[in-house]
Write a protein that holds these residues in place. Structure first.
Motif, PDB file in Angstrom:
ATOM      1  N   ALA A  41       0.841  -1.201   0.000  1.00 51.36           N
ATOM      2  CA  ALA A  41       0.000   0.000   0.000  1.00 51.36           C
ATOM      3  C   ALA A  41       0.873   1.246   0.000  1.00 51.36           C
ATOM      4  O   ALA A  41       0.594   2.224  -0.699  1.00 51.36           O
ATOM      5  CB  ALA A  41      -0.931   0.001   1.213  1.00 51.36           C
ATOM      6  N   THR A  42       1.954   1.211   0.757  1.00 53.86           N
ATOM      7  CA  THR A  42       2.840   2.369   0.838  1.00 53.86           C
ATOM      8  C   THR A  42       3.450   2.673  -0.530  1.00 53.86           C
ATOM      9  O   THR A  42       3.423   3.819  -0.986  1.00 53.86           O
ATOM     10  CB  THR A  42       3.959   2.120   1.871  1.00 53.86           C
ATOM     11  N   SER A  66      -2.268   4.058   4.538  1.00 54.73           N
ATOM     12  CA  SER A  66      -0.895   3.637   4.209  1.00 54.73           C
ATOM     13  C   SER A  66      -0.476   4.220   2.864  1.00 54.73           C
ATOM     14  O   SER A  66       0.670   4.661   2.687  1.00 54.73           O
ATOM     15  CB  SER A  66      -0.781   2.115   4.175  1.00 54.73           C
ATOM     16  N   CYS A  67      -1.399   4.214   1.898  1.00 52.39           N
ATOM     17  CA  CYS A  67      -1.138   4.857   0.596  1.00 52.39           C
ATOM     18  C   CYS A  67      -0.858   6.337   0.816  1.00 52.39           C
ATOM     19  O   CYS A  67       0.046   6.910   0.204  1.00 52.39           O
ATOM     20  CB  CYS A  67      -2.350   4.745  -0.331  1.00 52.39           C
ATOM     21  N   VAL A 118       0.407   7.801   3.382  1.00 54.58           N
ATOM     22  CA  VAL A 118       1.760   7.975   3.936  1.00 54.58           C
ATOM     23  C   VAL A 118       2.790   7.928   2.812  1.00 54.58           C
ATOM     24  O   VAL A 118       3.661   8.802   2.713  1.00 54.58           O
ATOM     25  CB  VAL A 118       2.045   6.910   5.025  1.00 54.58           C
ATOM     26  N   GLY A 119       2.664   6.939   1.929  1.00 53.06           N
ATOM     27  CA  GLY A 119       3.591   6.835   0.799  1.00 53.06           C
ATOM     28  C   GLY A 119       3.511   8.059  -0.095  1.00 53.06           C
ATOM     29  O   GLY A 119       4.531   8.636  -0.494  1.00 53.06           O
TER      30      GLY A 119
END
Ligand SMILES: Cc1ncc(C[n+]2csc(CCOP(=O)(O)OP(=O)(O)O)c2C)c(N)n1
Lengths: 310, 392
Positions: A77-78, B63-64, B66-67
């Protein structure tokens, strides 16, 4: 495919000085992946686990490329977020260069707690390469079983005891689960086959869309063998058929290495103390045979797929 | 400027369209779903340059984010209740990595039992995650808060993520006449996001999210705390600029007939409208009552609250969440602690209300004022915590 000479002259994204164990398969794996990616500008996301913990103890870092650790279960996801930000900024002309995106996760962070995050990212089609370094247990927290732990291996949460002989289940086949997402490139490789590993990483990075490589990564501490044996064990896993080297390219299966004659699995099991109880105090023939039969079954299935799906 | 009848969710989607972040990653949940739906349509119609990630869960959505934020993109999401709870682990990580993510949260009760209606359990549960938390009384405030928050979070001395709250259904689905500014005016106000450093900068690589042990963790967390404390100043500066440009005034809280009040209530969110009516009604009967409507809960403006309440004799706190055997609800324990060292003793009572969306009427609010008066007469021992409208 880059030659060994070319690779030796290339600057990799990860340097020495990290605090992984001596003979750690994950260190070898990371070095080879980053060398293979060395001709690109890459951004790396890493799941919580041995690789993350041992390479980034503040204020030091072994990484020479931009690198982000978010949590345990969300490397996919990150990196989705990083890649989407890149897409957005590129579209707006705010960034010009071409970048590649890599995510690393252990088997715990991939097969188990991170499976949903990985599946979501694969389905959404982000342009990234996910590397699972599979050391067949949660090593960072002290060798607990994962769904990648092989049957009858002893771990701290699947110990060998008076009535139970280590882990009771066969491992999950994550490579096939990922392949079922119909992404352009899926592969298995192993530490001990630098050539195969580097070729696959280079190949994957040329492809647009989600890519997945599952790397068999021996762990001396968790599997209980001498640190000098890491490559040997990686090779035995492949020579016995325990870990086939294969790839699925746009749905087409190819087994990259077929041993002339597969070695008996016993040779792989015997040199790792996590399987000690299969041989001592007395030999447990039935259990060893069960592992052997499972290898044959898996290999036959894979050959069928190679025949039918190519 | 245009006047429009919009719901809270519509106004948030509208503000998001005007802010036009680089990336939005989100997952649907009642009563916040519409925000993402409306925004998806903007994307589908090519009205925004935003890249939208329809994540497979709230955990992955944040979470996406954060990225994306680490990659230097202006990044937003939106959620509610179970969704916010599922994000909880990453809620701590975003401010730890100093990522100015913006998240509208529509307040909704937490399971179990499952309930889709308003209370504040979800964001109160997240109050110590390190995010700035700003609560809105109505649709207009939701719009104004969201526009202001971008500048606060992204200030290079702050770099702390923010939540902007609206009460589920009451605001999210309640329609009001609101003033919407021209797109250009909003864009000029929020400006372009210029990240201090990004992980897309391959020429200047750095490691984000290291393992920091006992020799450094404490200092890093204290620096993070200082940043959110420093955001207090920025919140007022931005409010001042917003007032000049948009004409509406904001602070840490709103004082409603508070200055000469002997008895006051402290509340957050939509109940404040009902309290204002009750105050007007009681003032008509000669009672010196007032309201402190808290807007900024994190950073907590303790000193300013103490100052604002120092002339009152007794106050009632309206808490729309439980802390299950704690010393009252979360707002109560903060406020009581803030006024503890006032020279003149101030009685502080807690009124837990509206859990799971239960309505609280003006009559009940007036009864609370009466109850405070009664309870704080000198000859009584005080029962600190009460439950408004609870059936036997
Ligand atoms: C949500 C969450 N649960 C548990 C942990 C504790 N934890 C950290 S690393 C880890 C195991 C990692 O195993 P794996 O992904 O196989 O990587 P390895 O350590 O073997 O390299 C666990 C259980 C955590 N950090 N976060």
């Amino acid at each position: 495919m880059s030659s060994l000479k070319e690779l030796s002259q290339r600057k990799g994204g990860i340097t020495s000085g990290h605090r992984l164990c001596s003979g750690c398969g994950a260190g070898i794996m990371a070095r080879q992946v980053m060398l293979a990616a060395g001709n690109y500008k890459v951004v790396v996301a890493c799941a919580t686990g041995c690789l993350e913990v041992a390479t980034t103890i503040y204020p030091y870092s072994a990484w020479k490329v931009p690198w982000i650790h978010n949590a345990f279960e969300n490397a996919a996801a990150t990196i989705s977020g990083v890649e989407t930000a890149y897409k957005s900024l590129k579209k707006q002309g705010k960034i010009k260069k071409d970048l590649k995106f890599l995510a690393f996760g252990g088997d715990g962070g991939t097969y188990d707690i991170g499976l949903q995050s990985l599946s979501g990212a694969l389905e959404r089609g982000h342009d990234f390469l996910y590397i699972c370094y599979d050391n067949e247990a949660y090593m960072n927290t002290g060798i607990q079983r994962s769904s990648a732990t092989p049957k009858y291996a002893a771990t701290t949460t699947s110990p060998y005891g008076e009535v139970i002989s280590g882990k009771r289940e066969f491992r999950k086949n994550i490579t096939e689960i990922v392949a079922a997402h119909n992404i352009p490139y899926v592969a298995q490789t192993a530490v001990g086959y630098w050539n195969d590993l580097v070729t696959k990483v280079e190949k994957a990075l040329e492809v647009k869309g989600p890519k997945f490589i599952n790397i068999f990564t021996p762990c001396q501490l968790g599997w209980k063998y001498g640190p000098e044996k890491t490559l040997e064990i990686g090779k035995l896993a492949v020579e016995t058929g325990f870990w086939p080297l294969y790839e699925v390219e746009n749905g087409k299966y190819k087994i990259n290495y077929k041993p002339q004659e597969k070695k008996p699995v016993e040779e792989f099991l015997k040199i790792q103390k996590r399987f000690n109880h299969l041989f001592k105090p007395e030999r447990k023939e039935k259990l060893i045979q069960e592992i052997q039969d499972n290898i044959e079954k898996g290999w036959t299935e894979l050959e069928k797929k190679e025949k039918c799906l190519n | 400027m245009i006047k429009k009848a919009l719901t809270g969710n519509e106004v948030i989607a509208e503000a998001m369209r005007q802010i036009e972040p680089d990336v939005i990653a989100a997952y649907p949940i009642t009563p916040a779903t519409e925000i993402v739906q409306i925004f998806s349509q903007f994307v589908a119609d090519g009205k925004v340059k935003t890249e939208f990630i329809p994540a497979e869960s709230e955990h992955s959505a944040i979470s996406c984010c954060v990225g994306s934020s680490a990659a230097g993109a202006r990044t937003m999401t939106a959620t509610s209740s179970q969704g916010l709870a599922l994000m909880h682990e990453i809620l701590h990580i975003a401010p730890g990595l100093r990522l100015p993510i913006i998240m509208p949260v529509v307040n909704r009760a937490l399971s179990s039992p499952i309930n889709i209606h308003c209370d504040h359990s979800d964001t109160m549960n997240a109050r110590d995650t390190g995010w700035i938390q700003i609560y809105s009384e109505n649709v207009q405030e939701a719009y104004d808060n969201l526009i202001q928050i971008v500048r606060i979070s992204e200030n290079k001395n702050i770099l702390i993520p923010s939540m902007v709250m609206t009460d589920g259904f009451v605001i999210s689905h309640g329609m009001e006449n609101v003033e919407i500014a021209e797109d250009r005016k909003v864009k000029d106000f929020v400006g372009e996001y210029k990240p201090v450093q990004t992980i897309l900068d391959t020429d200047n690589p750095f490691t984000l999210g290291s393992l920091a042990l006992f020799d450094s963790y404490f200092e890093i967390k204290r620096a993070q705390e200082k940043a959110i404390i420093n955001s207090k100043k920025i919140i007022l500066e931005i409010a001042e600029e917003f007032k000049r440009k948009f004409g509406r005034e904001y602070g840490y809280f709103e004082k409603y007939k508070l200055d000469d009040a002997k008895i006051a209530l402290v509340a957050i969110g939509s109940i404040s409208g009902t309290i204002k009516d009750a105050v007007d009604s009681l003032r008509g009967k000669g009672k010196k009552v007032g309201l402190l409507k808290l807007r900024v809960f994190r950073p907590f403006p303790a000193e300013e609250i103490k100052e604002a309440l120092k002339n009152t004799k007794a106050i009632g706190i309206l808490d729309r969440s439980l802390s299950f055997s704690g010393q009252g609800g979360p707002i109560f324990s903060e406020i009581r602690s803030a006024v503890f060292d006032l020279k003149e003793k101030l009685f502080v009572l807690d009124y837990i209300y509206g859990l799971g969306g239960r309505d609280t009427t003006q009559k009940e609010i007036e009864e609370i004022f009466n109850n405070i008066e009664l309870e704080t007469r000198e000859d009584r021992t005080i029962d600190l915590i009460k439950y408004v409208g609870l059936k036997n």
